[in-house]
Design a protein around this motif. Structure first.
Motif, PDB file in Angstrom:
ATOM      1  N   GLY A   1     -30.843   4.113   3.295  1.00  0.00           N
ATOM      2  CA  GLY A   1     -30.519   5.094   4.330  1.00  0.00           C
ATOM      3  C   GLY A   1     -31.209   4.770   5.645  1.00  0.00           C
ATOM      4  N   HIS A   2     -32.479   4.388   5.574  1.00  0.00           N
ATOM      5  CA  HIS A   2     -33.207   3.998   6.793  1.00  0.00           C
ATOM      6  C   HIS A   2     -32.583   2.745   7.390  1.00  0.00           C
ATOM      7  CE1 HIS A   2     -36.349   6.953   6.829  1.00  0.00           C
ATOM      8  NE2 HIS A   2     -36.727   6.667   5.597  1.00  0.00           N
ATOM      9  N   ARG A   3     -32.224   1.803   6.532  1.00  0.00           N
ATOM     10  CA  ARG A   3     -31.607   0.572   7.024  1.00  0.00           C
ATOM     11  C   ARG A   3     -30.277   0.862   7.711  1.00  0.00           C
ATOM     12  NH1 ARG A   3     -30.141  -2.976   2.576  1.00  0.00           N
ATOM     13  NH2 ARG A   3     -28.018  -2.685   3.211  1.00  0.00           N
ATOM     14  N   LYS A   4     -29.502   1.756   7.126  1.00  0.00           N
ATOM     15  CA  LYS A   4     -28.221   2.132   7.729  1.00  0.00           C
ATOM     16  C   LYS A   4     -28.440   2.759   9.103  1.00  0.00           C
ATOM     17  CE  LYS A   4     -24.191   5.039   7.049  1.00  0.00           C
ATOM     18  NZ  LYS A   4     -23.561   6.076   6.271  1.00  0.00           N
ATOM     19  N   ARG A   5     -29.425   3.632   9.196  1.00  0.00           N
ATOM     20  CA  ARG A   5     -29.730   4.287  10.476  1.00  0.00           C
ATOM     21  C   ARG A   5     -30.213   3.265  11.509  1.00  0.00           C
ATOM     22  NH1 ARG A   5     -28.366   7.474  14.048  1.00  0.00           N
ATOM     23  NH2 ARG A   5     -29.938   8.806  14.971  1.00  0.00           N
ATOM     24  N   ILE A   6     -31.010   2.297  11.075  1.00  0.00           N
ATOM     25  CA  ILE A   6     -31.462   1.224  11.970  1.00  0.00           C
ATOM     26  C   ILE A   6     -30.251   0.452  12.500  1.00  0.00           C
ATOM     27  CG2 ILE A   6     -32.655  -1.010  12.029  1.00  0.00           C
ATOM     28  CD1 ILE A   6     -34.663   0.264   9.970  1.00  0.00           C
ATOM     29  N   HIS A   7     -29.322   0.105  11.608  1.00  0.00           N
ATOM     30  CA  HIS A   7     -28.117  -0.613  12.019  1.00  0.00           C
ATOM     31  C   HIS A   7     -27.325   0.191  13.044  1.00  0.00           C
ATOM     32  CE1 HIS A   7     -27.811  -3.443   8.264  1.00  0.00           C
ATOM     33  NE2 HIS A   7     -29.012  -3.436   8.813  1.00  0.00           N
ATOM     34  N   GLU A   8     -27.184   1.501  12.802  1.00  0.00           N
ATOM     35  CA  GLU A   8     -26.451   2.356  13.738  1.00  0.00           C
ATOM     36  C   GLU A   8     -27.124   2.370  15.103  1.00  0.00           C
ATOM     37  OE1 GLU A   8     -26.390   6.133  11.798  1.00  0.00           O
ATOM     38  OE2 GLU A   8     -24.831   5.545  10.375  1.00  0.00           O
ATOM     39  N   LYS A   9     -28.438   2.546  15.117  1.00  0.00           N
ATOM     40  CA  LYS A   9     -29.161   2.619  16.384  1.00  0.00           C
ATOM     41  C   LYS A   9     -29.104   1.312  17.160  1.00  0.00           C
ATOM     42  CE  LYS A   9     -32.393   6.320  15.566  1.00  0.00           C
ATOM     43  NZ  LYS A   9     -32.888   6.973  16.735  1.00  0.00           N
ATOM     44  N   LEU A  10     -29.109   0.195  16.440  1.00  0.00           N
ATOM     45  CA  LEU A  10     -29.073  -1.108  17.101  1.00  0.00           C
ATOM     46  C   LEU A  10     -27.648  -1.581  17.368  1.00  0.00           C
ATOM     47  CD1 LEU A  10     -31.906  -2.961  15.144  1.00  0.00           C
ATOM     48  CD2 LEU A  10     -32.035  -1.950  17.435  1.00  0.00           C
ATOM     49  N   GLY A  11     -26.660  -0.909  16.826  1.00  0.00           N
ATOM     50  CA  GLY A  11     -25.264  -1.275  17.031  1.00  0.00           C
ATOM     51  C   GLY A  11     -24.885  -2.573  16.329  1.00  0.00           C
ATOM     52  N   VAL A  12     -25.393  -2.761  15.118  1.00  0.00           N
ATOM     53  CA  VAL A  12     -25.124  -3.985  14.356  1.00  0.00           C
ATOM     54  C   VAL A  12     -24.574  -3.616  12.982  1.00  0.00           C
ATOM     55  CG1 VAL A  12     -26.905  -5.275  15.576  1.00  0.00           C
ATOM     56  CG2 VAL A  12     -27.487  -4.095  13.458  1.00  0.00           C
ATOM     57  N   THR A  13     -24.116  -4.637  12.261  1.00  0.00           N
ATOM     58  CA  THR A  13     -23.535  -4.367  10.939  1.00  0.00           C
ATOM     59  C   THR A  13     -24.211  -5.114   9.797  1.00  0.00           C
ATOM     60  OG1 THR A  13     -21.899  -6.102  11.315  1.00  0.00           O
ATOM     61  CG2 THR A  13     -21.256  -3.836  11.882  1.00  0.00           C
ATOM     62  N   SER A  14     -25.167  -5.987  10.112  1.00  0.00           N
ATOM     63  CA  SER A  14     -25.805  -6.737   9.035  1.00  0.00           C
ATOM     64  C   SER A  14     -27.316  -6.777   9.226  1.00  0.00           C
ATOM     65  CB  SER A  14     -25.272  -8.173   8.977  1.00  0.00           C
ATOM     66  OG  SER A  14     -25.770  -8.917  10.070  1.00  0.00           O
ATOM     67  N   ARG A  15     -27.981  -7.143   8.154  1.00  0.00           N
ATOM     68  CA  ARG A  15     -29.441  -7.254   8.167  1.00  0.00           C
ATOM     69  C   ARG A  15     -29.894  -8.303   9.184  1.00  0.00           C
ATOM     70  NH1 ARG A  15     -33.586  -7.438   3.255  1.00  0.00           N
ATOM     71  NH2 ARG A  15     -32.214  -5.802   2.556  1.00  0.00           N
ATOM     72  N   SER A  16     -29.251  -9.458   9.187  1.00  0.00           N
ATOM     73  CA  SER A  16     -29.666 -10.529  10.107  1.00  0.00           C
ATOM     74  C   SER A  16     -29.426 -10.133  11.561  1.00  0.00           C
ATOM     75  CB  SER A  16     -28.941 -11.840   9.781  1.00  0.00           C
ATOM     76  OG  SER A  16     -27.552 -11.676   9.860  1.00  0.00           O
TER      77      SER A  16
END
Length: 94
Positions: free
Chosen positions: A67-82
């Motif tokens: 969930g935190h990772r998903k929120r990080i992706h949303e805030k950064l506007g990205v779709t993957s870990r890398s």
């Protein structure tokens, strides 16, 4: 018994002990803590730790890490870990 409405507006009853537990947990909600957790998650993702390893370090579930990772992706506007790691480094967040 405590009554509550679920997402579909159906009424249900909650055991008073559970109601007290939930009220206590919700009253301790601290947005700053969640930002701090997301920072740790982002930093450890960049170090190559798995969701499971991060969860163990923070004593939270893998689902919470996701969930935190998903929120990080949303805030950064990205779709993957890398992409998240790259973007966070660009912004000097990690």
């Amino acid at each position: 018994m405590i009554r509550y409405a679920d997402a579909r507006q159906r009424w249900a009853h909650v055991n008073p002990a559970l109601g007290h537990y939930l009220a206590t947990r919700l009253s301790r909600f601290n947005p700053r803590r969640y930002r701090e957790l997301r920072h740790f998650v982002a930093r450890w993702l960049a170090e190559g730790l798995t969701n499971k390893e991060i969860a163990q370090r923070l004593s939270i579930s893998e689902g919470t890490v996701k969930g935190h990772r998903k929120r990080i992706h949303e805030k950064l506007g990205v779709t993957s870990r890398s992409q998240a790691i790259s973007r966070a480094r660009e912004l000097l967040l990690i």
